[in-house]
Design an enzyme around this catalytic site. Sequence first.
Site, short mmCIF file in Angstrom:
data_model
loop_
_atom_site.label_atom_id
_atom_site.label_comp_id
_atom_site.label_asym_id
_atom_site.label_seq_id
_atom_site.Cartn_x
_atom_site.Cartn_y
_atom_site.Cartn_z
N SER A 127 55.26 60.93 48.84
CA SER A 127 54.03 60.50 48.17
C SER A 127 53.73 61.33 46.92
CB SER A 127 52.85 60.60 49.15
OG SER A 127 53.03 59.70 50.23
N GLN A 237 47.50 46.64 43.11
CA GLN A 237 48.16 45.39 43.47
C GLN A 237 49.19 45.61 44.57
OE1 GLN A 237 48.86 42.46 40.35
NE2 GLN A 237 51.02 42.42 40.92
N GLU A 238 49.95 46.69 44.48
CA GLU A 238 50.95 46.97 45.51
C GLU A 238 50.29 47.21 46.87
OE1 GLU A 238 53.76 49.99 44.22
OE2 GLU A 238 53.50 49.33 42.15
#
Length: 373
Positions: A127, A237-238
């Site tokens: 991440s 959006q992802e």
Amino acid sequence: MTEEAADLFAMACGFFDREVPANRAKWETQRHVDRSFWRKCGELGLLCASVPAAYGGGDGNFLHQATIQEAYARLGDRSWGNTIHSGVVADYLAAYGTEEQRLRWLPRMATGELIGALAMTEPSTGSDLKAIRTSAVRTDAGWRINGTKIFITNGGSADLVLVACSTDPSKGAKGISLIVVETKDAVGFARGKVLDKIGQHGADTTELFFDDVVVPHDNLLGEEGKGFAIMMGKLPQERLMIGITAVNAMELAVAVTTEYVKQRHAFGGPLLDKQHIRFELAECATLAKVARVFLNDCMETHLSTGLDLTTSSMCKWWLTDVQCQVIDRCLQLHGGYGYMTEYPIARLYADARAQRIYGGTNEIQKELIARSL
């Protein structure tokens, strides 16, 4: 849901209903979706739905991409990597590519001739994208790329890989760029074996190696040093795409479990006659309904004004957490049969766990939310 999107949904559902159940076992065994399936999807306009028609796409917007994903996700399968191919790679190219890049790659992505992948994660970098070590050095011959990427969706099949590279390590996040690698005949490029995962067995997930891979200077996507900003800008959006999968999975879990407890008899009658069973299903159905309402609200916001990063983090962590909770409780109601992979609930259970990890771990999402308070 517009009339046009409803028609697209009906067409996509009909196609997926015919193709996915018939091929799921094969895909899971071979660990990838057949190229012929991608081509069929291209023929039907199910690839690159939000890409302008000038570049071979469907000339739609995110609603059309989400509609296709909804039609696929409702079946509970996690093999097809179109969310990355169309929803990420093609979208990046359409938004940030040069005219030459769009004309060069997008039409063939829309037909399924080229399959796209996004290579961000590294063995020591998940991440924390700012810590990317894969390097790209500008030389007279082009960009020279060195490094390793792991957990790459579509990695084993990809013809086109967007590689997140450090082009200036001294600048941290502002030194990260996105460079396109065409894998065919790319000297120094290699793929590892398809990774053996707990779930999502039909998904093509691999490790990628770049050993002095040289690509042309004009394979840089966007401006040098803007890669991190590009990736961050598309995250809402992802995360919505991940949310669509989560909600459909929990709705399917409730549906198959309800049917199971109606047919399964114990202690003199159907399991559904037992108050505990009814209460468990009532709670799971309620959670799924709340999740659907939240997802729809996020969708409406994104389509009208754009979803902010904080709300998208809420969407991602909460929906995937609830997905795992609901599916776990539904599996329990199946008893021992819930642990058998021939039952849909077992596959839903195994496939769900990664949802809380990829796309930025849920712990990272909570941290991002907390920073906004």
